[in-house]
Motif scaffolding. Structure first.
Motif, mmCIF file in Angstrom:
data_model
loop_
_atom_site.group_PDB
_atom_site.id
_atom_site.type_symbol
_atom_site.label_atom_id
_atom_site.label_comp_id
_atom_site.label_asym_id
_atom_site.label_seq_id
_atom_site.Cartn_x
_atom_site.Cartn_y
_atom_site.Cartn_z
ATOM 1 N N VAL B 175 0.873 -1.156 0.000
ATOM 2 C CA VAL B 175 0.000 0.000 0.000
ATOM 3 C C VAL B 175 0.919 1.217 0.000
ATOM 4 O O VAL B 175 1.808 1.334 0.834
ATOM 5 C CB VAL B 175 -0.889 0.006 1.249
ATOM 6 N N ILE B 177 1.377 5.579 -0.356
ATOM 7 C CA ILE B 177 0.721 6.884 -0.215
ATOM 8 C C ILE B 177 1.731 7.984 -0.542
ATOM 9 O O ILE B 177 2.913 7.713 -0.713
ATOM 10 C CB ILE B 177 0.173 7.097 1.216
ATOM 11 N N ARG B 178 1.223 9.228 -0.628
ATOM 12 C CA ARG B 178 2.080 10.389 -0.860
ATOM 13 C C ARG B 178 2.305 11.110 0.453
ATOM 14 O O ARG B 178 1.440 11.078 1.338
ATOM 15 C CB ARG B 178 1.422 11.355 -1.862
ATOM 16 N N VAL B 181 -0.213 14.345 1.950
ATOM 17 C CA VAL B 181 -1.606 14.251 2.414
ATOM 18 C C VAL B 181 -1.644 14.144 3.945
ATOM 19 O O VAL B 181 -0.630 13.863 4.576
ATOM 20 C CB VAL B 181 -2.329 13.040 1.781
ATOM 21 N N GLU B 184 -5.691 11.856 8.105
ATOM 22 C CA GLU B 184 -7.127 11.732 7.895
ATOM 23 C C GLU B 184 -7.409 11.164 6.498
ATOM 24 O O GLU B 184 -8.194 10.223 6.336
ATOM 25 C CB GLU B 184 -7.767 13.137 8.039
ATOM 26 N N VAL B 185 -6.748 11.735 5.520
ATOM 27 C CA VAL B 185 -6.918 11.274 4.135
ATOM 28 C C VAL B 185 -6.435 9.836 3.993
ATOM 29 O O VAL B 185 -7.066 9.005 3.330
ATOM 30 C CB VAL B 185 -6.154 12.211 3.160
ATOM 31 N N VAL B 186 -5.325 9.533 4.641
ATOM 32 C CA VAL B 186 -4.799 8.164 4.573
ATOM 33 C C VAL B 186 -5.829 7.191 5.149
ATOM 34 O O VAL B 186 -6.123 6.144 4.559
ATOM 35 C CB VAL B 186 -3.466 8.045 5.349
ATOM 36 N N ARG B 188 -9.013 7.544 5.379
ATOM 37 C CA ARG B 188 -10.150 7.403 4.464
ATOM 38 C C ARG B 188 -9.784 6.526 3.269
ATOM 39 O O ARG B 188 -10.570 5.693 2.824
ATOM 40 C CB ARG B 188 -10.656 8.781 4.015
ATOM 41 N N TYR B 189 -8.559 6.709 2.793
ATOM 42 C CA TYR B 189 -8.082 5.909 1.660
ATOM 43 C C TYR B 189 -8.043 4.430 2.043
ATOM 44 O O TYR B 189 -8.495 3.561 1.285
ATOM 45 C CB TYR B 189 -6.692 6.409 1.254
ATOM 46 N N LEU B 190 -7.527 4.132 3.234
ATOM 47 C CA LEU B 190 -7.405 2.725 3.646
ATOM 48 C C LEU B 190 -8.775 2.069 3.792
ATOM 49 O O LEU B 190 -8.928 0.880 3.549
ATOM 50 C CB LEU B 190 -6.641 2.617 4.969
ATOM 51 N N ARG B 191 -9.786 2.850 4.182
ATOM 52 C CA ARG B 191 -11.119 2.259 4.357
ATOM 53 C C ARG B 191 -11.729 1.799 3.042
ATOM 54 O O ARG B 191 -12.707 1.065 3.036
ATOM 55 C CB ARG B 191 -12.053 3.264 5.064
ATOM 56 N N ARG B 192 -11.121 2.214 1.945
ATOM 57 C CA ARG B 192 -11.605 1.726 0.651
ATOM 58 C C ARG B 192 -11.134 0.300 0.380
ATOM 59 O O ARG B 192 -11.647 -0.381 -0.494
ATOM 60 C CB ARG B 192 -11.132 2.657 -0.464
#
Lengths: 480, 480
Positions: B175, B177-178, B181, B184-186, B188-192
């Motif tokens: 997984v 990420i950048r 960010v 919080e964004v991370v 939300r992203y992981l919950r996908r």
């Protein structure tokens, strides 16, 4: 966006080690000069030494405690203590945990009471329990007095278990939650921590009686909706251990089920501790090392630069046993002294038979011991294993016995001698197979470690048996 | 709130194994009956068999793939295939990954092309790459055609590395990420995701060129405020590996730094894969096993129930070499045939000297090999090690040589003979020490694995050397 600082662990460590060795050597040279020239250049050399020392310190400060431990292990005693004195006091405890027992002893012997207490002060209860046995007894009262009641209880609990039990390896750093809260609440709760314990891949779910009801992997915590409750998400089917479980069984379970951490519960299912993969990996490594050492008859891990005297003591019990078995095997030869007198070539050929028997028996034993260690064969498999190993032995004996028999027949122009050699090789191979399966199985039956010492007994049997078979056959068929 | 279902891994597994063994035996009995009584009770026995099979199936369905693998390893071929046929097809792939090479071969030989393709279909690229070598070549074209381009590239990349390189052990399930960010964004992203990859303890931070800039441990993700950015929280000092790095070095780094997963990057710092602790643990275990097997001269891991013929082949190269060395050592005895003819007791005593030399040399070699394997000694340590080991050898030789010399002098009423025995023992011990340090060091110098075969050479030297020293001394001092 800068690139990550990448560490090539092994080569970087080797470089650091070379640099430290270099510094130590310069230090030694400076001291040598100082001694030789007396006060003459004292100031200059003192300066050099100070610079060296500062550089050494800088080098060490940049290293992980495990790396420093590694370097301490690799240095002879004198250099080791020079380095040890340059290590920052607050890292002493972590380093003591990482080094082997033999090196730990040498480091602690160099510390005074105050240093020891300062070194172990920052450690957790389970780490303290690991060190306690190696500490000088006079620091223990003060150490125990410095702990809070909970810590003291944890240390005592850890010490109450045998070192081969799970209880001696568990730690007490657990994050626990209740199953009726939502993940949102859990996330908010976790944010109150500065940091979670090392190797935390899951948090433990307990009820009001501290009974474990499930585990919540962090992985699941972050992918599930925060509105869900812990009870909906958590895993109920958990690998748990009792503190009295065998540590090697636990290590095998970690390996088999790819665990990172696992709860330890008491008989009533109450959560009392935690096992983590890093401790299990050390256990796996130690287990295989002590197997290898035990096979060679070394009582314990030996600091590679241990004193001559320590090494003599570590090794001599094995040599004493070996001396007795070798002496007994030689008595078998003594029985046939008359035959050897008549046909001296027998003395030349007999070690070949014994030697081949020893090495093929050793091949069998190593396979059986391994299979026993992983519980893959039990006592009931003994007949099947014997049948198979006897088959292997028969063919190997026939092939290689045939080869050496032919060589002997040609060399000595003596076909009966060659035939005796071939038959002796076949019988010796079969003896080795019987023993290679039977000895570890007997050990298992007697509830002993099948690896430990099975080799001595095997070599005794293949040596004396080989001499007996070969000299006996020769006496019957060649001398009458 | 129900209590968690606790699993006692090892004992539970043993119970299951016993039950399965029981079912297999009943099955065999039913077949036996069927054969003996012909058609008579056919219907009854058929029913029994069916019940047995259903029960076996139920048993297996409840087991973890690693447990089934374990049971398959522990069964002889015939029973193994009965169990294998009862395993649900969708678990075949996972189980094939868990079993040893020898057992895998036996299972794949029992499957047809369709079964094989179905079994490996659910696997990841890195897992596929692990299996590819053991698959029959005729399924490969169809297999490769069934992969999407990315998977195919990954499989090919994994296959392009040597099995001792990190590249052959890495997986591709990461997984990323950048760093600009927020957490919080991370989150939300992981919950996908439905699920994060196994052994995910950290997520990787990369820039727009896929260059790794840091890692974000899940532990840190959950304790930090969601408003912070990834760049603020992430670790920039990361243990990374190159795909060409040595796998054992990587395993040591995992052990030393207590890693759970670590990124693999290419020469340009771009993230290309991931190493995980479960693979490293297997590697540590295999490494120590192959060391033990190699020491005993077994070319490869041998399925404990392998056919006689497979075992003969696995073992014979070692026996052939051993035969040659034993033969050469026996030629040394041949040189002194005249002395033995005059004093036949020499033939009785010579194996004692050789045997003690062999076992103390083995103690030395095992220590040195171990120290080399962990990079704790290099070539420059050879003089220091020799000095120390010679000291140990001298004392051990004097002590045990003295004991056996006294025994011999008393037994044969021959003090010179006892003295020769003592002196020979001391010299033999010192020879063993020189060889025990020198042989692995020479291997290291020649860039070979110091464990492999160093034993054969040692035993050759201590045997022929021991015979030469003892018989030579005896010829000089007792026969002239």
């Amino acid at each position: 966006m800068s690139e990550v600082e990448t560490r090539k662990p092994q080569s970087r460590l080797q470089e650091q080690f070379a640099q430290i060795n270099d510094l130590l050597q310069r230090q030694r040279q400076a001291e040598e000069l100082l001694r030789r020239h007396g006060g003459e250049h004292k100031r200059v050399e003192n300066l050099m030494q100070r610079q060296n020392r500062a550089e050494l310190q800088r080098c060490l400060d940049g290293l992980h405690p495990a790396d420093i431990a590694y370097i301490l292990e690799a240095l002879p005693l004198e250099d080791r203590l020079v380095v040890w004195q340059r290590v920052k006091a607050d890292r002493d405890g972590d380093i003591l945990l990482e080094v082997s027992d033999a090196v730990r002893e040498s480091l602690i012997a160099d510390m005074d009471e105050g240093e020891i207490l300062a070194a172990i002060e920052p450690l957790d209860s389970d780490e303290l329990a690991d060190l306690v046995e190696d500490l000088p007894p006079e620091v223990l009262p003060e150490l125990m007095a410095s702990l809070d009641p909970q810590q003291r209880e944890q240390v005592q609990s850890a010490l109450s278990y045998d070192e081969d039990q799970v209880g001696a390896l568990m730690d007490f750093e657990m994050v626990t939650i209740r199953e009726d809260v939502t993940l949102e609440v859990v996330l908010r709760y976790l944010r109150r921590f500065d940091e979670l314990p090392e190797q935390t891949d899951k948090i433990f779910v307990i009820n009001h009686d501290s009974v474990l009801t499930g585990v919540l992997p962090l992985k699941w915590l972050v992918v599930n909706s925060p509105d869900k409750s812990v009870g909906e998400v958590m895993a109920r089917d958990v690998n748990t251990f009792l503190p009295t479980d065998d540590a090697d069984d636990a290590a095998q379970a970690f390996e088999r089920y790819d665990l990172i951490s696992a709860p330890v519960v008491d008989g009533g299912g109450r959560l009392i501790g935690r096992l983590t993969i890093d401790v299990m990996v050390d256990r796996i490594r130690e287990e295989s090392e002590s197997e290898a050492l035990g096979r060679a008859g070394l009582r314990q891990e030996e600091d590679i630069f241990a004193s001559v005297w320590a090494s003599v003591r570590n090794r001599w019990s094995w040599l004493a046993i070996n001396l007795v078995t070798a002496f007994l095997a030689s008595r078998v030869i003594g029985l046939f002294q008359g035959s050897i007198e008549k046909l001296v070539v027998l003395a030349t050929l007999m070690p070949i038979v014994a030697s081949i028997g020893g090495s093929s028996g050793n091949q069998t034993i190593i396979k059986i011991v391994r299979a026993i260690a992983t519980d893959q064969v039990g006592l009931n498999a003994i007949w099947r294993l014997w049948r198979k190993e006897l088959g292997v032995a028969f063919f190997n004996g026939l092939i290689w016995g045939g080869v050496i028999g032919a060589v002997v027949a040609l060399m000595y122009h003596d076909i009966p001698l060659g035939l005796v050699m071939t038959v002796a090789m076949v019988l010796e191979q079969m003896l080795a197979a019987v023993m290679g399966v039977g000895i570890p199985m007997l050990m298992l039956r007697l509830d002993r470690d099948p690896a430990m010492g099975s080799n001595i007994f095997l070599v005794f049997m293949t040596d004396s048996g080989g001499f007996f078979i070969f000299l006996g056959l020769a006496s019957i068929f060649l001398l009458h």
